[in-house]
Design an enzyme around this catalytic site. Structure first.
Site, PDB file in Angstrom:
ATOM      1  N   HIS A 150      -2.180   7.737   0.802  1.00  0.00           N
ATOM      2  CA  HIS A 150      -2.485   7.800   2.387  1.00  0.00           C
ATOM      3  C   HIS A 150      -3.487   8.856   2.727  1.00  0.00           C
ATOM      4  O   HIS A 150      -3.357   9.728   3.814  1.00  0.00           O
ATOM      5  CB  HIS A 150      -1.149   8.203   3.253  1.00  0.00           C
ATOM      6  CG  HIS A 150      -1.250   7.306   4.599  1.00  0.00           C
ATOM      7  ND1 HIS A 150      -0.462   6.160   4.906  1.00  0.00           N
ATOM      8  CD2 HIS A 150      -1.760   7.490   5.918  1.00  0.00           C
ATOM      9  CE1 HIS A 150      -0.745   5.954   6.187  1.00  0.00           C
ATOM     10  NE2 HIS A 150      -1.368   6.606   6.753  1.00  0.00           N
ATOM     11  N   LYS A 207       0.768  -1.239  -0.211  1.00  0.00           N
ATOM     12  CA  LYS A 207      -0.010   0.031  -0.018  1.00  0.00           C
ATOM     13  C   LYS A 207       0.860   0.975  -0.125  1.00  0.00           C
ATOM     14  O   LYS A 207       1.685   1.281   0.619  1.00  0.00           O
ATOM     15  CB  LYS A 207      -0.857   0.174   1.430  1.00  0.00           C
ATOM     16  CG  LYS A 207      -1.913   1.150   1.338  1.00  0.00           C
ATOM     17  CD  LYS A 207      -2.715   1.005   2.386  1.00  0.00           C
ATOM     18  CE  LYS A 207      -3.511   2.255   2.710  1.00  0.00           C
ATOM     19  NZ  LYS A 207      -3.270   3.243   3.572  1.00  0.00           N
TER      20      LYS A 207
HETATM   21  C1  FNR Z   1      -5.388   6.548   7.722  1.00  0.00           C
HETATM   22  N1  FNR Z   1      -4.539   5.742   7.169  1.00  0.00           N
HETATM   23  C2  FNR Z   1      -3.778   4.767   7.501  1.00  0.00           C
HETATM   24  N2  FNR Z   1      -3.236   3.685   6.521  1.00  0.00           N
HETATM   25  C3  FNR Z   1      -2.494   2.626   7.045  1.00  0.00           C
HETATM   26  O1  FNR Z   1      -2.154   1.961   6.320  1.00  0.00           O
HETATM   27  N3  FNR Z   1      -2.439   2.507   8.502  1.00  0.00           N
HETATM   28  C4  FNR Z   1      -3.124   3.232   9.350  1.00  0.00           C
HETATM   29  O2  FNR Z   1      -2.967   3.052  10.644  1.00  0.00           O
HETATM   30  C5  FNR Z   1      -3.705   4.551   8.681  1.00  0.00           C
HETATM   31  N4  FNR Z   1      -4.361   5.241   9.775  1.00  0.00           N
HETATM   32  C6  FNR Z   1      -5.081   6.377   9.259  1.00  0.00           C
HETATM   33  C7  FNR Z   1      -5.630   7.271  10.418  1.00  0.00           C
HETATM   34  C8  FNR Z   1      -6.537   8.111   9.672  1.00  0.00           C
HETATM   35  C9  FNR Z   1      -7.232   9.144  10.901  1.00  0.00           C
HETATM   36  C10 FNR Z   1      -6.928   8.549   8.279  1.00  0.00           C
HETATM   37  C11 FNR Z   1      -7.686   9.471   7.953  1.00  0.00           C
HETATM   38  C12 FNR Z   1      -6.270   7.785   7.579  1.00  0.00           C
HETATM   39  C13 FNR Z   1      -4.883   5.969   5.755  1.00  0.00           C
HETATM   40  C14 FNR Z   1      -6.139   5.131   4.932  1.00  0.00           C
HETATM   41  O3  FNR Z   1      -5.871   3.772   4.977  1.00  0.00           O
HETATM   42  C15 FNR Z   1      -6.208   5.448   3.599  1.00  0.00           C
HETATM   43  O4  FNR Z   1      -5.343   5.473   2.750  1.00  0.00           O
HETATM   44  C16 FNR Z   1      -6.865   7.018   3.631  1.00  0.00           C
HETATM   45  O5  FNR Z   1      -7.680   7.399   4.424  1.00  0.00           O
HETATM   46  C17 FNR Z   1      -7.574   7.569   2.234  1.00  0.00           C
HETATM   47  O6  FNR Z   1      -7.814   8.724   2.020  1.00  0.00           O
HETATM   48  P1  FNR Z   1      -9.258   9.321   2.094  1.00  0.00           P
HETATM   49  O7  FNR Z   1     -10.136   8.562   1.104  1.00  0.00           O
HETATM   50  O8  FNR Z   1      -9.664   8.872   3.468  1.00  0.00           O
HETATM   51  O9  FNR Z   1      -9.200  10.726   2.276  1.00  0.00           O
END
Ligand code: FNR
Length: 379
Positions: A275, A251
């Site tokens: 992300h 990812k």
């Molecule tokens: C995340 N994301 C994320 N990704 C991951 O691989 N491990 C994690 O622990 C987290 N934690 C996390 C916390 C918060 C509060 C957010 C908003 C995002 C990223 C998530 O998996 C994803 O890539 C994004 O949220 C995609 O973008 P949008 O569509 O939410 O804007």
């Protein structure tokens, strides 16, 4: 999804339908620290904006008279059939959003049969989340620890508790420059949110002088020093492959050359993601990266995507540009903030219905049939 047939008798306690209203309501219920941690991005948030702009630049060109009465929104991935192409993006620290945190989200997913991706940085241990989900589909997201024993232990725990794929997030070997969090002096991990999965890990605890129960502050400090590993290179993919028999997805891939390397290193899938604009400010919008990566990968392994999906038409566009499935992030977290398990469920239901209707009205009967030819790029 006969959404309109239920309209004559609306539920008096009904929740929002409009994405922007969910976000506004989440803003009302969350304190500044948690709200901006979720809603904010890296730097000046240029990448967050680029994610949304990329979706609006691609336009659907609908086709008519194509019998769209019966439709199929299922997808197949790694030998399993999933009911729809939606998954919940891995999101850590969900206890800052709602007291039920990951348990509420995982239950909503289980009920909807939407795969839940447990984050390494979950408030709750991965086994507890798995237990709540019964047989429902779930994947595990790995933050590749500096300590190989911890990484190995996470992989073993995920296999033992019924997770069926590993999502290795590569874009977060360290936290980015996040201006809101610096301004608000807010990092959930420093107060012990999001380390629950580590504090129950035998390999992690073996490196502590005292148990996390006796000395939580030292345990958290140890976590901050080890959670990410900036020394990793492509050679280290072999370590993951040696230590799990589950399919591995990478990812955070945005460059076609990295997609090529992922295929060459024998991983099972790619998730195109920035992300949610939380890591490299100024990075390419995820949807802009998607077609370039799909052209490179040529269907050798499945390509999934996230970052910026807010409505059903966004999902249709991502699938038409080559994604096999999409991960939903912030929209579900606003649902969680506003109404816990029910909020996450409603957001997923709405997005699924919106996607299904948009696909039908574009003249397509199945996810498999969505091709780039139904889109044009227009500024
Ligand atoms: C995340 N994301 C994320 N990704 C991951 O691989 N491990 C994690 O622990 C987290 N934690 C996390 C916390 C918060 C509060 C957010 C908003 C995002 C990223 C998530 O998996 C994803 O890539 C994004 O949220 C995609 O973008 P949008 O569509 O939410 O804007």
């Amino acid at each position: 999804f006969n959404v309109y047939q239920t309209m004559p008798n609306p539920d008096p306690n009904r929740l929002p339908v409009v994405y922007e209203e969910w976000e506004e309501m989440a803003r009302e219920v969350l304190e500044d620290g948690p709200y901006y941690y979720v809603a904010g991005g890296a730097g000046g948030e240029d990448t967050m904006k680029a994610n949304l702009k990329a979706f609006s630049r691609w336009k659907i060109v609908p086709r008519m008279l194509r019998d769209v009465e019966e439709r199929d929104i299922s997808v197949e991935l790694f030998g399993r059939t999933y009911q729809s192409p939606l998954m919940l993006a891995p999101i850590g620290v969900q206890s800052i959003i709602h007291p039920d945190g990951e348990i509420a989200s995982a239950r909503a997913c289980a009920e909807m049969n939407v795969p839940y991706i447990t984050s390494s940085a979950s408030t709750k241990p991965m086994e507890k989340i798995a237990e709540e989900m019964g047989d429902a589909p779930r994947w595990f997201q790995l933050y590749w620890n500096r300590d190989p024993e911890v990484t190995k232990s996470f992989l073993q725990r995920a296999e033992a508790s019924g997770y069926s794929a590993i999502v290795a997030t590569l874009d977060t070997p360290m936290m980015a420059w996040r201006e809101n969090d610096l301004k608000n002096v807010y990092l959930p991990f420093l107060v012990g949110e999001g380390v629950g999965n580590y504090l129950t890990d035998p390999a992690f605890c073996a490196k502590l002088d005292k148990s996390p129960h006796e000395d939580p502050t030292s345990a958290i400090m140890h976590w901050t020093q080890t959670f990410g590993n900036p020394t990793l290179t492509w050679k280290d993919i072999a370590f993951l492959k040696e230590n799990t028999s589950l399919p591995i997805l990478l990812k955070g891939i945005l460059h076609p050359e990295d997609a090529k390397l992922a295929v060459e290193h024998g991983v099972d899938g790619i998730i195109v993601s920035n992300h949610g604009g939380r890591q490299v400010d100024g990075a390419i919008g995820a949807l802009d990266a998607l077609p370039l990566i799909c052209d490179e990968v040529k269907n050798e392994i499945p390509v999934l995507m996230d970052s910026g999906i807010r409505r059903g038409s966004d999902i249709v566009k991502a699938l038409a540009l080559g994604a096999k499935a999409v991960l939903i992030g912030r929209p579900c977290m606003y649902g969680l903030a506003v109404a816990g398990e029910r909020g996450v469920r409603e957001v997923l239901q709405n997005l699924t219905a919106d996607m299904d209707l948009t696909m039908a009205l574009a003249g397509e009967r199945s996810i498999q049939d969505l091709k780039r030819s139904i889109l044009i790029e227009k500024d």
